[in-house]
Design a protein around this motif. Structure first.
Motif, PDB file in Angstrom:
ATOM      1  N   LEU A 114     -23.672  19.236 -31.166  1.00 51.11           N
ATOM      2  CA  LEU A 114     -24.158  20.496 -31.719  1.00 51.11           C
ATOM      3  C   LEU A 114     -23.792  20.618 -33.195  1.00 51.11           C
ATOM      4  O   LEU A 114     -24.596  21.094 -34.009  1.00 51.11           O
ATOM      5  CB  LEU A 114     -23.587  21.673 -30.924  1.00 51.11           C
ATOM      6  N   SER A 115     -22.589  20.200 -33.549  1.00 49.78           N
ATOM      7  CA  SER A 115     -22.189  20.221 -34.956  1.00 49.78           C
ATOM      8  C   SER A 115     -23.051  19.265 -35.771  1.00 49.78           C
ATOM      9  O   SER A 115     -23.415  19.558 -36.918  1.00 49.78           O
ATOM     10  CB  SER A 115     -20.715  19.837 -35.087  1.00 49.78           C
ATOM     11  N   PHE A 116     -23.395  18.134 -35.193  1.00 50.82           N
ATOM     12  CA  PHE A 116     -24.236  17.157 -35.878  1.00 50.82           C
ATOM     13  C   PHE A 116     -25.613  17.737 -36.196  1.00 50.82           C
ATOM     14  O   PHE A 116     -26.112  17.613 -37.323  1.00 50.82           O
ATOM     15  CB  PHE A 116     -24.372  15.912 -35.005  1.00 50.82           C
ATOM     16  N   SER A 117     -26.226  18.396 -35.210  1.00 52.63           N
ATOM     17  CA  SER A 117     -27.533  19.004 -35.452  1.00 52.63           C
ATOM     18  C   SER A 117     -27.437  20.135 -36.468  1.00 52.63           C
ATOM     19  O   SER A 117     -28.362  20.358 -37.257  1.00 52.63           O
ATOM     20  CB  SER A 117     -28.116  19.523 -34.136  1.00 52.63           C
ATOM     21  N   PHE A 118     -26.320  20.851 -36.479  1.00 50.95           N
ATOM     22  CA  PHE A 118     -26.134  21.924 -37.457  1.00 50.95           C
ATOM     23  C   PHE A 118     -25.973  21.363 -38.871  1.00 50.95           C
ATOM     24  O   PHE A 118     -26.535  21.898 -39.831  1.00 50.95           O
ATOM     25  CB  PHE A 118     -24.921  22.766 -37.073  1.00 50.95           C
ATOM     26  N   LEU A 119     -25.224  20.285 -39.015  1.00 51.49           N
ATOM     27  CA  LEU A 119     -25.002  19.700 -40.341  1.00 51.49           C
ATOM     28  C   LEU A 119     -26.284  19.115 -40.925  1.00 51.49           C
ATOM     29  O   LEU A 119     -26.474  19.136 -42.147  1.00 51.49           O
ATOM     30  CB  LEU A 119     -23.929  18.613 -40.258  1.00 51.49           C
ATOM     31  N   LEU A 120     -27.144  18.598 -40.077  1.00 50.79           N
ATOM     32  CA  LEU A 120     -28.402  18.055 -40.583  1.00 50.79           C
ATOM     33  C   LEU A 120     -29.266  19.134 -41.224  1.00 50.79           C
ATOM     34  O   LEU A 120     -30.074  18.841 -42.100  1.00 50.79           O
ATOM     35  CB  LEU A 120     -29.182  17.364 -39.457  1.00 50.79           C
ATOM     36  N   GLY A 121     -29.107  20.383 -40.780  1.00 49.33           N
ATOM     37  CA  GLY A 121     -29.910  21.467 -41.319  1.00 49.33           C
ATOM     38  C   GLY A 121     -29.245  22.238 -42.439  1.00 49.33           C
ATOM     39  O   GLY A 121     -29.823  23.218 -42.934  1.00 49.33           O
ATOM     40  N   GLU A 122     -28.060  21.842 -42.868  1.00 50.25           N
ATOM     41  CA  GLU A 122     -27.343  22.582 -43.910  1.00 50.25           C
ATOM     42  C   GLU A 122     -27.969  22.280 -45.271  1.00 50.25           C
ATOM     43  O   GLU A 122     -28.242  21.136 -45.608  1.00 50.25           O
ATOM     44  CB  GLU A 122     -25.870  22.172 -43.910  1.00 50.25           C
TER      45      GLU A 122
ATOM     46  N   THR B 276     -33.608  16.788 -34.314  1.00 45.93           N
ATOM     47  CA  THR B 276     -32.632  17.812 -33.947  1.00 45.93           C
ATOM     48  C   THR B 276     -32.789  18.219 -32.499  1.00 45.93           C
ATOM     49  O   THR B 276     -31.798  18.466 -31.792  1.00 45.93           O
ATOM     50  CB  THR B 276     -32.791  19.035 -34.861  1.00 45.93           C
ATOM     51  N   LEU B 277     -34.026  18.293 -32.016  1.00 48.77           N
ATOM     52  CA  LEU B 277     -34.269  18.645 -30.622  1.00 48.77           C
ATOM     53  C   LEU B 277     -33.678  17.609 -29.680  1.00 48.77           C
ATOM     54  O   LEU B 277     -33.077  17.950 -28.648  1.00 48.77           O
ATOM     55  CB  LEU B 277     -35.775  18.785 -30.383  1.00 48.77           C
ATOM     56  N   ILE B 278     -33.813  16.342 -30.020  1.00 43.68           N
ATOM     57  CA  ILE B 278     -33.250  15.279 -29.188  1.00 43.68           C
ATOM     58  C   ILE B 278     -31.723  15.369 -29.167  1.00 43.68           C
ATOM     59  O   ILE B 278     -31.088  15.255 -28.112  1.00 43.68           O
ATOM     60  CB  ILE B 278     -33.715  13.902 -29.690  1.00 43.68           C
ATOM     61  N   VAL B 279     -31.118  15.594 -30.328  1.00 44.78           N
ATOM     62  CA  VAL B 279     -29.662  15.709 -30.404  1.00 44.78           C
ATOM     63  C   VAL B 279     -29.168  16.912 -29.607  1.00 44.78           C
ATOM     64  O   VAL B 279     -28.177  16.830 -28.873  1.00 44.78           O
ATOM     65  CB  VAL B 279     -29.213  15.804 -31.878  1.00 44.78           C
TER      66      VAL B 279
END
Length: 266
Positions: free
Chosen positions: A205-213, A254-257
């Motif tokens: 979840l943190s990974f998907s959040f960081l990709l969108g920062e 992001t959806l896959i992650v």
């Protein structure tokens, strides 16, 4: 009559809930579907539907070196942040709950302090702090890794704290000590396996959040170490079909992650 009335009321209630969920899904799905159609359309002008469908925009995207570089930069920064957070936060959470359980309240307060400061203010402070001096980190990915670490800290620590609260840490460690295990071995072979699912879910979840920062990446490094969202921002004036393909590629990844994180949390 009473039972039949209750059944009628229950069916009406279920129907209302289904309608609410259906309306919510439609409202959330229409923008995504429109973006997908636009990324697949050859031309979409004054007509209701696109004139034709094509994969040329995705083909051009996959052969765009700048996009591939920006996507690689985002992955590199996100993975480096999560590795750093795992190496520091996991032992710290264990030490707090095993040796100093009263510090948990202080840790909860500490990790929430970052939400009291807007990202723009934090970025300006970091730029002033690391622009000069012995550690000129401004414009380098290292300042972004350190900043992202503070972002994911609350998510990872709370996931670990919830897992540690659900087990008797001291009893498990005492039992391991009685069986001859050291504290390090007991932590690695007894405590850590019980935290694996929660930790993996928090990391994904943190990974998907960081990709969108975007705010920190744009202000701290910008084009000197271009990430995916900075690239998308700079390409906003180009073809809308191309930028829609970028958005859908990011959304699908992001959806896959997120789906993997949801599966692990179960």
């Amino acid at each position: 009559m009473g039972a039949k009335s209750r059944q009628t009321h229950a069916s009406q209630s279920h129907g209302y809930h289904r309608c609410v969920v259906a309306v919510l899904l439609i409202l959330l799905g229409i923008p995504v579907l429109a973006t997908l159609l636009y990324s697949l359309s050859q031309h979409w002008g004054a007509t209701v539907l696109p004139d034709g469908l094509t994969l040329d925009w995705y083909w051009a995207l996959l052969h765009e070196p700048r996009f591939l570089s920006a996507f690689g930069h985002s992955l590199l920064v996100a993975l480096a942040t999560l590795v750093l957070a795992t190496l520091l936060v996991v032992p710290a959470a264990f030490v707090v709950f095993y040796y100093f359980p009263r510090l948990d309240r202080a840790m909860n307060l500490l990790i929430l302090l970052q939400f009291a400061v807007p990202p723009v203010v934090s970025s300006v402070g970091l730029l002033q702090l690391y622009a000069d001096g012995p550690l000129p980190l401004a414009g380098t990915p290292w300042i972004l890794v350190g900043c992202y670490f503070t972002i994911v800290l609350p998510f990872i620590y709370r996931a670990l704290a919830s897992g540690l609260q659900g087990m008797q840490v001291r009893d498990l460690m005492d039992a391991a000590h009685l069986l001859g295990a050291s504290t390090t071995v007991a932590f690695l072979r007894v405590i850590l396996p019980n935290l694996r699912k929660g930790l993996m879910a928090a990391l994904f979840l943190s990974f998907s959040f960081l990709l969108g920062e975007f705010v920190f990446a744009n202000m701290l490094v910008g084009g000197r170490f271009e990430t995916l969202n900075v690239y998308l921002y700079t390409m906003r004036s180009t073809s809308g079909h191309f930028t829609s393909a970028v958005v859908m590629t990011y959304f699908l990844f992001t959806l896959i992650v997120t789906w993997i994180a949801t599966r692990l949390s179960r």
